[in-house]
Design an enzyme around this catalytic site. Structure first.
Site, short mmCIF file in Angstrom:
data_model
loop_
_atom_site.label_atom_id
_atom_site.label_comp_id
_atom_site.label_asym_id
_atom_site.label_seq_id
_atom_site.Cartn_x
_atom_site.Cartn_y
_atom_site.Cartn_z
N ASP A 151 -3.98 2.43 -5.15
CA ASP A 151 -2.64 2.44 -4.51
C ASP A 151 -2.34 1.18 -3.73
O ASP A 151 -1.48 1.19 -2.84
CB ASP A 151 -2.48 3.70 -3.64
CG ASP A 151 -2.99 3.49 -2.23
OD1 ASP A 151 -3.98 2.75 -2.05
OD2 ASP A 151 -2.38 4.06 -1.31
N GLU A 152 -3.01 0.07 -4.03
CA GLU A 152 -2.73 -1.15 -3.26
C GLU A 152 -2.88 -2.41 -4.10
O GLU A 152 -3.63 -2.43 -5.07
CB GLU A 152 -3.64 -1.22 -2.04
CG GLU A 152 -5.10 -1.20 -2.39
CD GLU A 152 -6.01 -1.37 -1.18
OE1 GLU A 152 -5.89 -2.41 -0.50
OE2 GLU A 152 -6.80 -0.46 -0.93
N ASP A 195 0.86 -1.19 0.00
CA ASP A 195 0.00 0.00 0.00
C ASP A 195 0.89 1.24 0.00
O ASP A 195 1.77 1.38 0.84
CB ASP A 195 -0.90 -0.03 1.24
CG ASP A 195 -1.99 1.03 1.21
OD1 ASP A 195 -3.17 0.66 1.19
OD2 ASP A 195 -1.65 2.24 1.22
P1 TTP Z 1 -5.33 5.12 1.27
O1 TTP Z 1 -4.32 4.05 0.98
O2 TTP Z 1 -6.45 4.79 2.19
O3 TTP Z 1 -4.59 6.39 1.92
P2 TTP Z 1 -3.18 7.02 1.58
O4 TTP Z 1 -2.40 6.21 0.60
O5 TTP Z 1 -3.37 8.46 1.21
O6 TTP Z 1 -2.48 7.02 3.00
P3 TTP Z 1 -1.84 5.77 3.79
O7 TTP Z 1 -0.38 6.10 3.93
O8 TTP Z 1 -2.53 5.78 5.12
O9 TTP Z 1 -2.10 4.55 2.98
O10 TTP Z 1 -5.97 5.66 -0.06
C1 TTP Z 1 -5.24 5.77 -1.29
C2 TTP Z 1 -5.63 7.01 -2.06
O11 TTP Z 1 -7.04 7.01 -2.31
C3 TTP Z 1 -5.35 8.31 -1.32
O12 TTP Z 1 -4.04 8.79 -1.52
C4 TTP Z 1 -6.41 9.23 -1.86
C5 TTP Z 1 -7.56 8.34 -2.21
N1 TTP Z 1 -8.62 8.45 -1.16
C6 TTP Z 1 -9.63 9.37 -1.33
O13 TTP Z 1 -9.69 10.08 -2.35
N2 TTP Z 1 -10.59 9.49 -0.36
C7 TTP Z 1 -10.57 8.74 0.80
O14 TTP Z 1 -11.45 8.88 1.68
C8 TTP Z 1 -9.50 7.77 0.96
C9 TTP Z 1 -9.42 6.92 2.20
C10 TTP Z 1 -8.56 7.67 -0.04
MG MG Z 2 -2.21 4.15 0.81
#
Ligand code: TTP
Ligand code: MG
Length: 363
Positions: free
Chosen positions: A112-113, A14
């Site tokens: 992103d995962e 992720d």
């Molecule tokens: P996530 O992997 O949940 O968050 P992240 O990568 O920003 O942070 P982390 O380091 O905790 O993993 O989500 C991936 C992307 O999806 C994030 O960069 C932006 C988008 N996203 C939104 O647009 N709205 C949301 O509510 C969430 C949770 C994510």
């Molecule tokens: Mg993330």
């Protein structure tokens, strides 16, 4: 476990603060600073929410899905940027190509995962931890972004593990350590348990995964139906789900809960809100070169009574005006209901992809 009693080795990767990290990568003067990606804050009066924010911004208490006006109050000196899905999609595709080649089986889980089944690629869990480091270094070198990796005997544990040490963390949970790892976590961390289920669980005295594991399966089923049974299984670290190829985005959309329920004569506000939601997600269609065939509306009334309607076109198109026009048609019966409206959602489905999807599904 397979026939010889060997465990599967599953990895979950992720990206860290993904959208915000892309922004900091591309604008070096933003590195080390609180960067908030989302709606226009309009000096604290803007509507809409935070998509994500850099770890520096998280120190101010800012989080994904928070109203952008609240983020502004917490950190007015932050750098506020609108999302640029084109760049995020491109980076995501590059990273997925890197990850895919390290896996026996590969499943993209979102922008992103991804899950990697590496059972045949590694000798044991320790070896998998080393592979995780190799992957992290390669992503950093080639795409200048950091990710966190979790390794476990199934997808559930791998996903919880990737979230355990962020950013740039690696967490390996061996089969014999699964229960010790999972029990102290908040039940809210389990997939499918959102804010509402969390409140319901709390009212039964259930806060942690351990609490959940001690609750009876029958009681959980009585209160939550089939998902109650799944919750109980998850609390024991059980997940038989396979890593499967072929991630397909099925729909793209947004919804919005009004600060106050909208009265029956609020048509203009409803239309304006729906248009705003379309403007918000439309760049995702453009970035992914996605066409749609069906437009759907969702309306929730003040008493939570929720309805959807949809309309399909003969041919797939990518056209913002058409979405807005169809939504107006679809809204008519709801607006003549004479009830206050709490939430509207808009969504396009029946998606077809010109090119990105090929790279996703390819070998
Ligand atoms: P996530 O992997 O949940 O968050 P992240 O990568 O920003 O942070 P982390 O380091 O905790 O993993 O989500 C991936 C992307 O999806 C994030 O960069 C932006 C988008 N996203 C939104 O647009 N709205 C949301 O509510 C969430 C949770 C994510
Ligand atoms: Mg993330």
């Amino acid at each position: 476990m397979d026939a010889e009693g060997r465990h599967r080795v599953i990895m979950h990767v992720d990206l860290d603060a993904f959208f915000a990290s892309v922004e900091q990568r591309d604008r070096s003067e933003w590195r080390g600073k609180p960067v908030i990606v989302g709606a226009d804050p309009k000096e604290g009066t803007g509507r809409g929410v935070v998509s994500t924010c850099s770890y520096e911004a998280r120190e101010f208490g800012i989080r994904s899905a928070m109203p952008i006006s609240r983020a502004w109050k917490l950190c007015p000196q932050g750098i506020y940027v609108r999302p640029d899905f084109r760049r995020y999609t491109k980076s995501s595709d590059n990273i997925m190509r890197i990850l895919r080649k390290h896996a026996d089986k590969f499943e993209r889980g979102g922008i992103d995962e991804a899950f990697l089944d590496v059972s045949e690629k590694v000798r044991d869990f320790e070896d998998a931890g080393e592979l995780a480091e190799t992957i992290k270094r390669e992503v950093l070198k080639k795409e200048k972004l950091t990710c966190s990796v979790g390794v476990g005997p199934n997808k559930l544990v791998a996903k919880l593990a990737s979230d355990y040490k962020k950013p740039f963390g690696t967490t390996v949970v061996k089969p014999e350590d699964v229960l010790d790892f999972i029990m102290p976590l908040s039940a809210r961390k389990l997939p499918g348990i959102g804010p509402k289920t969390e409140v319901a669980l709390n009212s039964m005295g259930i806060k942690t995964v351990r609490d959940l594991s001690r609750a009876s399966d029958g009681m959980l089923v009585q209160n939550f139906g089939k998902f109650g049974h799944r919750m109980h299984e998850m609390s024991l670290g059980i997940d038989e789900g396979e890593v499967t190829e072929g991630y397909v985005v099925k729909s793209i959309g947004r919804e919005f809960t009004f600060e106050e329920d909208v009265p029956v004569d609020g048509n203009r506000l409803i239309f304006k809100t729906m248009d705003g939601l379309v403007d918000d997600f439309y760049p995702e269609l453009e970035a992914g070169k996605v066409k749609f065939r069906t437009v759907a509306i969702k309306v929730r009334y003040e008493n939570f009574d929720t309805h959807t309607r949809e309309k399909s076109l003969k041919q797939p198109v990518r056209d913002k005006k058409i979405i807005k026009k169809i939504l107006r048609e679809l809204a008519v019966p709801f607006l003549s209901e004479g009830r206050k409206i709490r939430l509207v959602g808009v969504r396009v489905t029946g998606l077809s992809f010109e090119e990105e999807q090929k790279t996703l599904k390819g070998k």
